[in-house]
Design a protein around this motif. Structure first.
Motif, PDB file in Angstrom:
ATOM      1  N   LEU A  55       5.625   6.919  -0.572  1.00 43.59           N
ATOM      2  CA  LEU A  55       4.810   5.710  -0.631  1.00 43.59           C
ATOM      3  C   LEU A  55       5.396   4.701  -1.607  1.00 43.59           C
ATOM      4  O   LEU A  55       5.515   3.507  -1.297  1.00 43.59           O
ATOM      5  CB  LEU A  55       3.382   6.082  -1.050  1.00 43.59           C
ATOM      6  CG  LEU A  55       2.417   4.935  -1.361  1.00 43.59           C
ATOM      7  CD1 LEU A  55       2.242   4.030  -0.150  1.00 43.59           C
ATOM      8  CD2 LEU A  55       1.075   5.493  -1.820  1.00 43.59           C
ATOM      9  N   GLY A  56       5.776   5.170  -2.788  1.00 49.57           N
ATOM     10  CA  GLY A  56       6.351   4.273  -3.785  1.00 49.57           C
ATOM     11  C   GLY A  56       7.620   3.607  -3.291  1.00 49.57           C
ATOM     12  O   GLY A  56       7.824   2.403  -3.491  1.00 49.57           O
ATOM     13  N   LEU A  57       8.478   4.378  -2.625  1.00 53.16           N
ATOM     14  CA  LEU A  57       9.729   3.824  -2.104  1.00 53.16           C
ATOM     15  C   LEU A  57       9.453   2.780  -1.029  1.00 53.16           C
ATOM     16  O   LEU A  57      10.076   1.708  -1.022  1.00 53.16           O
ATOM     17  CB  LEU A  57      10.599   4.946  -1.532  1.00 53.16           C
ATOM     18  CG  LEU A  57      11.902   4.503  -0.845  1.00 53.16           C
ATOM     19  CD1 LEU A  57      12.780   3.707  -1.800  1.00 53.16           C
ATOM     20  CD2 LEU A  57      12.652   5.713  -0.300  1.00 53.16           C
ATOM     21  N   VAL A  58       8.526   3.066  -0.137  1.00 53.83           N
ATOM     22  CA  VAL A  58       8.206   2.123   0.945  1.00 53.83           C
ATOM     23  C   VAL A  58       7.700   0.801   0.368  1.00 53.83           C
ATOM     24  O   VAL A  58       8.120  -0.283   0.792  1.00 53.83           O
ATOM     25  CB  VAL A  58       7.156   2.721   1.901  1.00 53.83           C
ATOM     26  CG1 VAL A  58       6.662   1.659   2.883  1.00 53.83           C
ATOM     27  CG2 VAL A  58       7.739   3.902   2.668  1.00 53.83           C
ATOM     28  N   ILE A  78       2.845  -4.183  -8.695  1.00 54.46           N
ATOM     29  CA  ILE A  78       2.247  -4.128  -7.357  1.00 54.46           C
ATOM     30  C   ILE A  78       2.252  -2.695  -6.828  1.00 54.46           C
ATOM     31  O   ILE A  78       1.277  -2.233  -6.232  1.00 54.46           O
ATOM     32  CB  ILE A  78       2.982  -5.076  -6.393  1.00 54.46           C
ATOM     33  CG1 ILE A  78       2.782  -6.528  -6.845  1.00 54.46           C
ATOM     34  CG2 ILE A  78       2.470  -4.897  -4.962  1.00 54.46           C
ATOM     35  CD1 ILE A  78       3.517  -7.548  -6.005  1.00 54.46           C
ATOM     36  N   LYS A  79       3.357  -1.979  -7.065  1.00 51.23           N
ATOM     37  CA  LYS A  79       3.409  -0.585  -6.626  1.00 51.23           C
ATOM     38  C   LYS A  79       2.306   0.230  -7.303  1.00 51.23           C
ATOM     39  O   LYS A  79       1.612   1.017  -6.645  1.00 51.23           O
ATOM     40  CB  LYS A  79       4.770   0.028  -6.948  1.00 51.23           C
ATOM     41  CG  LYS A  79       4.918   1.453  -6.413  1.00 51.23           C
ATOM     42  CD  LYS A  79       6.184   2.127  -6.896  1.00 51.23           C
ATOM     43  CE  LYS A  79       6.043   2.607  -8.313  1.00 51.23           C
ATOM     44  NZ  LYS A  79       7.142   3.509  -8.734  1.00 51.23           N
ATOM     45  N   VAL A  83      -0.731   2.336  -5.202  1.00 47.51           N
ATOM     46  CA  VAL A  83      -0.880   3.793  -5.242  1.00 47.51           C
ATOM     47  C   VAL A  83      -2.139   4.223  -5.994  1.00 47.51           C
ATOM     48  O   VAL A  83      -2.359   5.420  -6.193  1.00 47.51           O
ATOM     49  CB  VAL A  83       0.364   4.477  -5.867  1.00 47.51           C
ATOM     50  CG1 VAL A  83       1.611   4.114  -5.094  1.00 47.51           C
ATOM     51  CG2 VAL A  83       0.525   4.118  -7.340  1.00 47.51           C
ATOM     52  N   LYS A  84      -2.973   3.254  -6.368  1.00 48.54           N
ATOM     53  CA  LYS A  84      -4.221   3.604  -7.036  1.00 48.54           C
ATOM     54  C   LYS A  84      -5.156   4.357  -6.090  1.00 48.54           C
ATOM     55  O   LYS A  84      -5.155   4.145  -4.885  1.00 48.54           O
ATOM     56  CB  LYS A  84      -4.928   2.344  -7.547  1.00 48.54           C
ATOM     57  CG  LYS A  84      -4.408   1.826  -8.869  1.00 48.54           C
ATOM     58  CD  LYS A  84      -5.253   0.668  -9.359  1.00 48.54           C
ATOM     59  CE  LYS A  84      -4.818   0.204 -10.739  1.00 48.54           C
ATOM     60  NZ  LYS A  84      -5.642  -0.929 -11.220  1.00 48.54           N
ATOM     61  N   ALA A 122      -5.213  13.250   0.001  1.00 47.05           N
ATOM     62  CA  ALA A 122      -4.940  13.610   1.392  1.00 47.05           C
ATOM     63  C   ALA A 122      -4.122  12.525   2.089  1.00 47.05           C
ATOM     64  O   ALA A 122      -3.254  12.823   2.917  1.00 47.05           O
ATOM     65  CB  ALA A 122      -6.251  13.848   2.139  1.00 47.05           C
ATOM     66  N   MET A 123      -4.393  11.265   1.745  1.00 46.55           N
ATOM     67  CA  MET A 123      -3.640  10.162   2.348  1.00 46.55           C
ATOM     68  C   MET A 123      -2.165  10.273   1.985  1.00 46.55           C
ATOM     69  O   MET A 123      -1.287  10.117   2.836  1.00 46.55           O
ATOM     70  CB  MET A 123      -4.211   8.830   1.868  1.00 46.55           C
ATOM     71  CG  MET A 123      -3.706   7.605   2.621  1.00 46.55           C
ATOM     72  SD  MET A 123      -4.403   7.416   4.284  1.00 46.55           S
ATOM     73  CE  MET A 123      -3.120   8.172   5.301  1.00 46.55           C
TER      74      MET A 123
END
Length: 235
Positions: A55-58, A78-79, A83-84, A122-123
């Motif tokens: 997710l962080g990379l995307v 923003i990242k 991811v919060k 889970a996401m």
């Protein structure tokens, strides 16, 4: 989960799993595993850990390609927002992920399907599962399908931006000097003044802004200057 439920969830994510077991693992909470070791040999924490990195990379890649002058600091802010727990749980709720979770009896009885922490974890696990099953591009598609609107909203809100710092860094890298701000106008009553500021680099005026404070006016001027610098790169 039934075969139909797996297909429904896959459709919501926008990805059809080759290894359905990965999706099953992604929605399996440790409480279910502990209570039903015969039905679940593993649970989603490892996939969650992987999914967090994916997710962080995307997000960073998306921002990097969106605007060249986004600084490391802005992309990091923003990242961190995307991811919060609150943002990820909203994404999970948008596809009714809670309905598919495999939870232990205790978690079910205490409203586990609606707990933001469980939904967010889970996401991320689902993103990790897509990555393992289909590779980075498919994982990126899944992330952006569910979170691109959130990223775009964060970008357009400008709450994460520090245009003056970015312009200073850009000016030092490109020209070896700092930008110079000049207040060219003050108008209005003392408690309702409007300031107009211009910003210069190497003697050229690159931006102009007006605001209720010098800081606001300088920020607007810096934003315009950055836009001009970016435009000069891509005529």
């Amino acid at each position: 989960m039934s075969k139909q439920e797996i297909e429904e969830l896959g459709s919501s994510i926008g990805y059809c799993f080759t290894d359905k077991g990965l999706l099953l693992e992604a929605v399996t909470h440790k409480s279910f595993h502990h209570e039903n070791p015969d039905k679940a040999s593993s649970y989603n924490e490892r996939l969650e850990f992987l999914g967090d990195s994916v997710l962080g990379l995307v997000v960073v890649e998306y921002l990097f390609k969106l605007e060249k002058y986004y600084s490391e600091a802005i992309m990091s802010k923003i990242k961190s927002y995307i991811v919060k727990e609150a943002v990820l749980s909203d994404a999970a709720e948008s596809i009714s992920l809670g309905a598919y979770l495999r939870l232990g009896k205790g978690e079910k009885e205490t409203g586990g399907r609606g707990k933001k922490s469980i939904l967010a974890d889970a996401m991320e696990a689902v993103f990790g599962a897509v990555y393992i099953d289909g590779g980075y591009e498919r994982a990126r598609d899944a992330v952006l399908r569910l979170l691109q609107d959130k990223i775009d909203t964060a970008v357009s809100s400008e709450q994460f931006f520090d245009y003056k710092t970015d312009l200073q860094e850009e000016s030092q890298v490109r020209f070896g000097i700092l930008p110079r701000y000049m207040t060219v106008k003050q108008e209005g009553e003392e408690h309702k003044k409007i300031f107009t500021v211009e910003v210069y680099i190497k003697g050229d005026r690159l931006g102009r802004g007006s605001g209720r404070s010098k800081k606001e006016a300088e920020t607007i001027a810096a934003k315009e200057a950055l836009s001009k610098i970016k435009s000069s790169e891509n005529p």
